[in-house]
Design a protein around this motif. Structure first.
Motif, PDB file in Angstrom:
ATOM      1  N   ASP A  96       0.813  -1.304   0.004  1.00 38.87           N
ATOM      2  CA  ASP A  96       0.052   0.048  -0.004  1.00 38.87           C
ATOM      3  C   ASP A  96       0.797   1.097  -0.006  1.00 38.87           C
ATOM      4  N   GLY A  97       2.221   1.110   0.473  1.00 39.42           N
ATOM      5  CA  GLY A  97       3.017   2.082   0.624  1.00 39.42           C
ATOM      6  C   GLY A  97       3.461   2.658  -0.910  1.00 39.42           C
ATOM      7  N   PRO A  98       4.117   3.742  -1.026  1.00 45.44           N
ATOM      8  CA  PRO A  98       4.527   4.087  -2.544  1.00 45.44           C
ATOM      9  C   PRO A  98       5.985   3.289  -2.604  1.00 45.44           C
ATOM     10  N   SER A  99       6.357   3.016  -3.750  1.00 39.99           N
ATOM     11  CA  SER A  99       7.868   2.449  -4.138  1.00 39.99           C
ATOM     12  C   SER A  99       8.683   3.418  -4.147  1.00 39.99           C
ATOM     13  N   PRO A 100       9.827   3.144  -4.232  1.00 43.29           N
ATOM     14  CA  PRO A 100      10.791   4.055  -3.976  1.00 43.29           C
ATOM     15  C   PRO A 100      11.024   4.839  -5.429  1.00 43.29           C
TER      16      PRO A 100
ATOM     17  N   ARG B 211       3.809  -1.757   6.110  1.00 49.42           N
ATOM     18  CA  ARG B 211       3.101  -0.603   5.658  1.00 49.42           C
ATOM     19  C   ARG B 211       3.624   0.532   5.451  1.00 49.42           C
ATOM     20  N   GLY B 215      11.296   4.073   0.834  1.00 45.06           N
ATOM     21  CA  GLY B 215      12.026   5.466  -0.231  1.00 45.06           C
ATOM     22  C   GLY B 215      11.215   6.544  -0.379  1.00 45.06           C
ATOM     23  N   ARG B 216      11.866   7.584  -0.373  1.00 43.24           N
ATOM     24  CA  ARG B 216      11.238   9.037  -0.796  1.00 43.24           C
ATOM     25  C   ARG B 216      10.072   8.607  -1.874  1.00 43.24           C
ATOM     26  N   SER B 217       8.922   9.201  -1.938  1.00 46.88           N
ATOM     27  CA  SER B 217       7.937   8.873  -2.977  1.00 46.88           C
ATOM     28  C   SER B 217       8.056  10.167  -3.629  1.00 46.88           C
ATOM     29  N   TRP B 223       1.763  11.149 -11.225  1.00 47.87           N
ATOM     30  CA  TRP B 223       1.824   9.897 -10.872  1.00 47.87           C
ATOM     31  C   TRP B 223       0.820   9.495  -9.954  1.00 47.87           C
ATOM     32  N   ARG B 227      -1.560   6.281 -10.443  1.00 44.74           N
ATOM     33  CA  ARG B 227      -1.810   5.250  -9.466  1.00 44.74           C
ATOM     34  C   ARG B 227      -2.991   4.995  -8.628  1.00 44.74           C
ATOM     35  N   PRO B 233      -3.544  -2.883  -3.084  1.00 47.30           N
ATOM     36  CA  PRO B 233      -3.526  -4.090  -2.114  1.00 47.30           C
ATOM     37  C   PRO B 233      -4.010  -4.050  -0.762  1.00 47.30           C
TER      38      PRO B 233
END
Lengths: 509, 509
Positions: A96-100, B211, B215-217, B223, B227, B233
């Motif tokens: 659910d979290g943003p990917s790097p 959760r 990394g910094r988004s 974007w 998304r 998920p």
């Protein structure tokens, strides 16, 4: 048998603790490996010229901590568990979290994107936001005086865990202030103190997405263990409309809180409500008093349409009131929340009026949502620090807050006037958009200019600017958000002239 | 045409604002309904004996805010959207959040559960936790002196958004302190400042459950909108072992953060690691220095077994170091984290050493987890308030923190001794468990005693006590957590005697 190389400074005292510290470090760094046998306490004491009791004390301490094991007849050895270095596996990336890294190719026109990325890494969070207030004007002496009065008068119990919704004294003062200055329809009971606008928005979205508790939960271990045996259904999400363009920093926060974002265009009257209605959004986040970044004020017609839309669809309106204290051309327009307190959630803070570092903000919401936020903080972080809540309450009560705002309004107005004048003088190609308000203005660049390159040049001239491109969903003209709050009026002309010179020296875009 | 009943106080000034305020209130309260036509500005001005410009200004303000609509030829009317009262629907209960009432029948033996429930409602968060420190001893003058020094020396930029992982000055001071006093294996880089132990535990569990961001988004609207078109998920969950018995207040927090709880018994050596291994838990939360509520210290053997278990299974150990500064019978045992920094996450705060209301704590974690926590706060609430972080750093640097701890250690030791002595004297049926440490002791009651009823009697005698029943999963003997930190040693005897008298006056259990 280990050769310990212990260095003991008898004059410093605490000799047993010194020995323990040295041995601990030797185990951690692998100089004493698991299973290695230590000298008997009697021997080590003789070697070091110390009494045996001191060495026994050090060994016992390390046995209690698990570094050493002591077995009758087998002496004292380094514990097998100690000093391991296999790292705890970093958990898999949250789904659910943003990917790097962002998806897709880098944006066109961002030829300096990498350079800016590197710069951002070096200054990850501090300073130079285009909307930052002049922190040199923070009223330190008056703040300290409020702290002194607060510490002199506060009963001891007030230093305990506070009401997670905020200390009552501050909620009273702020409710009165918001009624008076923002024409808000708010009472202390539906006002919740939060750690700034970011937390206020995050919690509100979680509440709207059905992620927050709605009643006090039992604190009963048996109940929780029974509960764990059933699979937990996934937390809710909500379709949230945001303005296009919009401030980018909140986006990861909105997504993490459970919002699926849909962009709705902003024109000269503010948010396009007809386009909003077509999205099927269940909530909208907007900046009606001074749209970020365009500087537009939501028109009376759009205000009415927006409330109509919310009433017809049951949707919620999140009003980010981030810089509404500062309107220079007329009295500030009252907040939307004052017009429809049942549908609008007003979110504000002292980040622009005093300092972001105070992390003090508020949410005025319908009672059910306000109570959800309060309970949520009781289960997340137990509320904001209490002492500075009392200090802010004192600061408002004693008139310090109003005085500071009046002073800063005069100052910022002068700075904006000088800034806009200098832009017109030295960079007539640039068009200033939006009303005279806040701490920034929108500078629209001629078509074809590379906003990222201009932004970088402006930053090199010491200006706090940000390119608007990443804030847009639909394409738009190149533009910059330019902060004027930290630039003294007397320096505006020279600074903008230097920017104009630097831009003319660059190769043509 | 509306009859407005306006009351204007000319002497008070701001007459246009007064008129706007009165009209706004009239719309909100329904005295002026949607569609009602207002008098022409010229007429109203004449009626009130004011210049027309003043009335026009008030009308314009309310048009801008959306309360009124002005149409050429049609005059000024109350807007249809204004003053609605249909409430924003409260969102459906979160599937992941606890529901308002526990399931199943009430626990046996809790005949006063409802009465206690009502009492808790009246004092929902304030005071009288059995583990609360003596808040009357908070070092107000030294704290204020640290605040004065901080405000005198701090550069203006430091009042901006801080590093969400905590200001570097405080991380330096605390890392040195934790190395020295808790034998922790920590550097400023893997220490994160949080708003107390509750937030530290919540974020750590969220990190372990996958959760949190890693990394910094990007802060890019395009974007995020792209998304949102893909289904998100569900966030991860983690099986977390907790001690049985355990403090109840953290349970809802653990569950909300993504933990499915499994209870592992605590005996005289602390957590039963063999039982832990049988649960399949991926992480464990425990209080090794002074188990809450039993007061047991984790034995050397169990420390070794626990680290072995974590190394063999890749599990994480969350060490809640809530009151470890206070050990009275010997030097405090170094923290578990110092023994295995790669597997243990150490979580502590100043809530017991200074005051819970400060909401200042820390997490020492392996680098990947520490960075996740820091990023998460950058996306949740932008970090803790900075000013009091600098104040605490100054307080530690200048020796104020050590001095305060030494003083309180002496004081609490005297209070515990007097308390335990008085219990032995006046209530010999009660057995005191656990080591001499912390701010509370565990008082085991004879079988058959009703702990809820005894707790209520003790509370009526002014004692800070809590029944242990709700803290248990497996049944155990009736017992109370009894706080001694707020009871001066000279008053212990009389207070406990009064409790003994009150218990003997009650009908036999």
């Amino acid at each position: 048998m280990a050769d310990l190389h212990l260095v003991v400074d008898r004059a410093a005292g605490g000799v047993a603790a010194q020995i323990a510290r040295e041995l601990r470090e030797a185990v951690r760094r692998g100089r004493l490996a698991a299973g290695v046998r230590l000298p008997a306490s009697r021997e080590l004491a003789r070697d070091l010229g110390l009494s045996r009791g001191v060495v026994v004390e050090a060994y016992e301490q390390l046995v209690a901590e698990g570094f050493l094991i002591s077995r009758i007849g087998a002496g004292t050895v380094v514990a097998p568990a100690a000093g391991r270095t296999a790292a705890l596996p970093v958990p898999p990336a949250g789904p659910d979290g943003p990917s790097p890294t962002p998806e897709g190719p880098p944006r066109a026109g961002s030829r300096t994107a990498e350079a800016r990325g590197a710069r951002r890494e070096r200054e990850p969070y501090h300073g130079r936001r285009s909307t930052a207030p002049d922190l040199g004007a923070f009223p330190r002496e008056r703040w300290l005086a409020s702290m002194r009065r607060t510490l002199a008068a506060l009963p001891a119990e007030a230093l305990d865990y506070g009401d997670p919704g905020g200390v009552p004294a501050l909620r009273e003062e702020l409710a009165a202030y918001l009624r008076r200055v923002r024409a808000a329809d708010v009472s202390p009971d539906n006002l919740v103190i939060v750690g700034g606008v970011a937390q206020g928005i995050s919690l509100t979205i979680q509440a709207l997405a059905g992620r927050l508790p709605r009643g006090r939960s039992p604190h009963d271990l048996g109940w929780f263990v029974r509960r764990a045996s059933r699979p937990a259904p996934p937390p809710g999400r909500i379709r949230l409309a945001v303005e296009d363009p919009a401030g980018g920093r909140q986006l990861p926060l909105l997504h993490a809180a459970g919002a699926d974002l849909v962009a709705v265009p902003v024109d000269g009257e503010g948010l396009d409500v007809e386009a909003l209605a077509a999205t099927g959004a269940r909530a909208v986040l907007l900046t009606p008093a001074h749209q970020y970044p365009t500087g537009v004020v939501l028109s009376p017609r759009r205000r009415a349409e927006l409330i109509e839309w919310a009433a017809a669809t049951g949707a919620a309106i999140l009003e980010d009131d981030y810089d509404a204290e500062f309107r220079f051309d007329r009295d500030p327009v009252g907040c939307l929340q004052g017009l429809a307190a049942d549908r609008v959630i007003l979110i504000g803070s002292v980040s622009k009026s005093l300092a972001p570092g105070l992390r003090l903000g508020w949410v005025a919401a319908p009672p059910g949502i306000a109570e959800s936020l309060r309970l949520a903080r009781g289960e997340l972080d137990l509320g904001s620090p209490v002492l500075e809540q009392y200090v802010l309450a004192d600061f408002v009560t004693t008139g310090g807050y109003d005085r500071h705002l009046r002073r800063m309004r005069r100052e910022y107005r002068a700075r904006r006037d000088a800034f806009a004048l200098a832009l017109g003088e030295h960079l007539p190609e640039i068009t200033v958009r939006g009303v005279s308000a806040g701490l920034h203005l929108l500078a629209e660049l001629p078509y074809g200019w590379d906003e990222a390159a201009v932004a970088e040049t402006a930053q090199d001239c010491g200006l706090a600017v940000e390119p608007v491109g990443p804030m847009r969903h639909a394409p738009g003209p190149p533009a910059l958000v330019m902060g004027f709050a930290r630039l003294p009026a007397r320096r505006a002309d020279a600074t903008i002239r230097a920017l104009a010179d630097a831009l003319r020296r660059r190769p043509a875009p």
